[in-house]
Design a protein around this motif. Structure first.
Motif, PDB file in Angstrom:
ATOM      1  N   LEU A  84      -6.783  -1.425  -1.867  1.00  7.79           N
ATOM      2  CA  LEU A  84      -5.971  -2.047  -2.904  1.00  7.79           C
ATOM      3  C   LEU A  84      -5.133  -3.162  -2.286  1.00  7.79           C
ATOM      4  O   LEU A  84      -4.813  -3.121  -1.088  1.00  7.79           O
ATOM      5  CB  LEU A  84      -5.087  -1.000  -3.578  1.00  7.79           C
ATOM      6  CG  LEU A  84      -5.822   0.081  -4.373  1.00  7.79           C
ATOM      7  CD1 LEU A  84      -4.832   1.124  -4.887  1.00  7.79           C
ATOM      8  CD2 LEU A  84      -6.599  -0.531  -5.530  1.00  7.79           C
ATOM      9  N   PRO A  85      -4.744  -4.156  -3.083  1.00  9.55           N
ATOM     10  CA  PRO A  85      -4.119  -5.358  -2.524  1.00  9.55           C
ATOM     11  C   PRO A  85      -2.642  -5.218  -2.189  1.00  9.55           C
ATOM     12  O   PRO A  85      -1.790  -5.954  -2.704  1.00  9.55           O
ATOM     13  CB  PRO A  85      -4.340  -6.388  -3.631  1.00  9.55           C
ATOM     14  CG  PRO A  85      -4.334  -5.590  -4.889  1.00  9.55           C
ATOM     15  CD  PRO A  85      -5.014  -4.291  -4.539  1.00  9.55           C
ATOM     16  N   ASN A  86      -2.299  -4.269  -1.319  1.00 11.25           N
ATOM     17  CA  ASN A  86      -0.916  -4.153  -0.868  1.00 11.25           C
ATOM     18  C   ASN A  86      -0.712  -5.052   0.361  1.00 11.25           C
ATOM     19  O   ASN A  86      -1.642  -5.697   0.853  1.00 11.25           O
ATOM     20  CB  ASN A  86      -0.560  -2.703  -0.564  1.00 11.25           C
ATOM     21  CG  ASN A  86      -1.508  -2.070   0.443  1.00 11.25           C
ATOM     22  OD1 ASN A  86      -1.969  -2.716   1.381  1.00 11.25           O
ATOM     23  ND2 ASN A  86      -1.811  -0.792   0.237  1.00 11.25           N
ATOM     24  N   ASP A  87       0.502  -5.083   0.870  1.00 13.21           N
ATOM     25  CA  ASP A  87       0.823  -5.981   1.984  1.00 13.21           C
ATOM     26  C   ASP A  87      -0.009  -5.684   3.223  1.00 13.21           C
ATOM     27  O   ASP A  87      -0.461  -6.604   3.923  1.00 13.21           O
ATOM     28  CB  ASP A  87       2.313  -5.892   2.322  1.00 13.21           C
ATOM     29  CG  ASP A  87       3.200  -6.533   1.265  1.00 13.21           C
ATOM     30  OD1 ASP A  87       2.669  -7.331   0.463  1.00 13.21           O
ATOM     31  OD2 ASP A  87       4.410  -6.243   1.243  1.00 13.21           O
ATOM     32  N   ASP A  88      -0.230  -4.402   3.505  1.00 10.95           N
ATOM     33  CA  ASP A  88      -1.017  -4.037   4.693  1.00 10.95           C
ATOM     34  C   ASP A  88      -2.461  -4.518   4.561  1.00 10.95           C
ATOM     35  O   ASP A  88      -3.053  -5.014   5.531  1.00 10.95           O
ATOM     36  CB  ASP A  88      -0.996  -2.524   4.896  1.00 10.95           C
ATOM     37  CG  ASP A  88       0.356  -2.015   5.380  1.00 10.95           C
ATOM     38  OD1 ASP A  88       1.160  -2.841   5.851  1.00 10.95           O
ATOM     39  OD2 ASP A  88       0.606  -0.797   5.272  1.00 10.95           O
ATOM     40  N   ALA A  89      -3.037  -4.370   3.365  1.00  5.62           N
ATOM     41  CA  ALA A  89      -4.419  -4.803   3.141  1.00  5.62           C
ATOM     42  C   ALA A  89      -4.548  -6.316   3.273  1.00  5.62           C
ATOM     43  O   ALA A  89      -5.506  -6.823   3.868  1.00  5.62           O
ATOM     44  CB  ALA A  89      -4.900  -4.344   1.769  1.00  5.62           C
TER      45      ALA A  89
END
Length: 317
Positions: A6-11
């Motif tokens: 999912l497009p979170n900061d880590d990804a």
């Protein structure tokens, strides 16, 4: 191994690291999922052609996150291009422009022009901003197969071939961007219909549509090659009469055939088309009959994709 995140900061940080090291990442846009690489890296864009098995003369579209990047890609920007960019960017419009020396030949398939668009998908824009360079990103599928509008479609085609897919959900429009070639003065040529319609463009420019010969070198994706095809053979049936379409299907129907239902309105048809074409293979269909959509508005883009996908186009009187 291919991860779907999912497009979170880590990804996005992981995606950025991959792209900065000449790797590939699949990303969502408002049109279809793109297979992204550093547009300024010859090594990276060559990987796109290898992974997709893409014909080497089929140019890539570059994606920017601000207007300053446009000046890095194009050596000259015609006035009408700026008019259209001001009206339709960020959004699903691609402009063909004279390329700068900074753009490698691999990105443009050895052309002197570069295809540029400024997407409106927030995930794509955020990733480009984080990378600080434009991304070359054709559809994230094997060349010739239906374009991916879900992360799962990308995984089906490219699992094990790329390290990361950013899952941004279903794509908003479901068909690729409109591609425009600015000409002299206020004139433009539409090289590929898309989510920005001919009617919308005609309010800002004079449209001159030239015919593309298969002997010519394509300057836009979608001009030359068969695209968007499932394994099943697609028969596009062109008629305004739904009863004639039903009668034709009844007459031609054989075991293993499928009549495709892909939405009631042109917007629904655009959003559903590629998913439905992929489902034909899941269902094990041998032949698929498709009723032609309206040939105006976004329906023209849907018709164009079906023509490219079709084994045969049947015109009923």
């Amino acid at each position: 191994m291919t991860k779907i995140l999912l497009p979170n900061d880590d990804a996005l940080e992981m995606a950025c690291d991959i792209l900065k090291n000449d790797g590939l990442t699949a990303i969502p846009t408002e049109t279809v999922y793109g297979l992204a690489a550093n547009a300024f890296s010859e090594k990276a864009v060559r990987k796109i052609f290898e992974v997709k098995n893409r014909p080497p003369d089929n140019p890539l579209i570059t994606h920017i996150s601000n207007m300053d990047m446009l000046g890095l890609l194009a050596r000259r920007i015609p006035h009408i291009a700026l008019v259209l960019a001001e009206r339709f960017w960020p959004g699903p419009l691609t402009l063909i422009l004279p390329k700068s020396k900074k753009v490698p030949q691999g990105t443009t398939a050895d052309l002197d022009s570069v295809a540029v668009r400024f997407p409106c998908n927030e995930i794509a824009v955020k990733l480009i901003e984080k990378c600080a360079f434009p991304l070359a990103a054709p559809s994230a599928n094997l060349s010739g197969s239906p374009s991916p509008t879900k992360a799962a479609h990308v995984y089906d085609d490219l699992k094990g071939k790329i390290p990361l897919i950013i899952d941004g959900g279903d794509c908003l429009h479901g068909v690729e961007s409109t591609v425009v070639l600015p000409l002299e003065g206020e004139r433009i040529s539409i090289l590929r219909p898309g989510a920005i319609t001919q009617e919308e463009l005609s309010a800002h420019a004079i449209i001159t549509n030239g015919e593309f010969s298969s002997n010519e070198k394509p300057i836009s994706p979608g001009q030359k090659y068969k695209h968007y095809s499932p394994n099943a053979k697609v028969f596009l049936v062109v008629t305004d009469d739904s009863q004639k379409f039903k009668a034709y299907c009844h007459r031609e129907y054989q075991s293993g055939d499928l009549i495709l239902t892909y939405g009631g309105t042109p917007v629904e048809q655009a959003r559903n088309l590629f998913s439905k074409l992929r489902e034909c293979d899941t269902a094990g269909a041998k032949r698929v009959f498709v009723h032609s959509p309206e040939k105006h508005g976004i329906g023209l883009a849907v018709f164009n994709r079906l023509q490219k996908a079709a084994e045969k186009t049947v015109y009923l009187e």
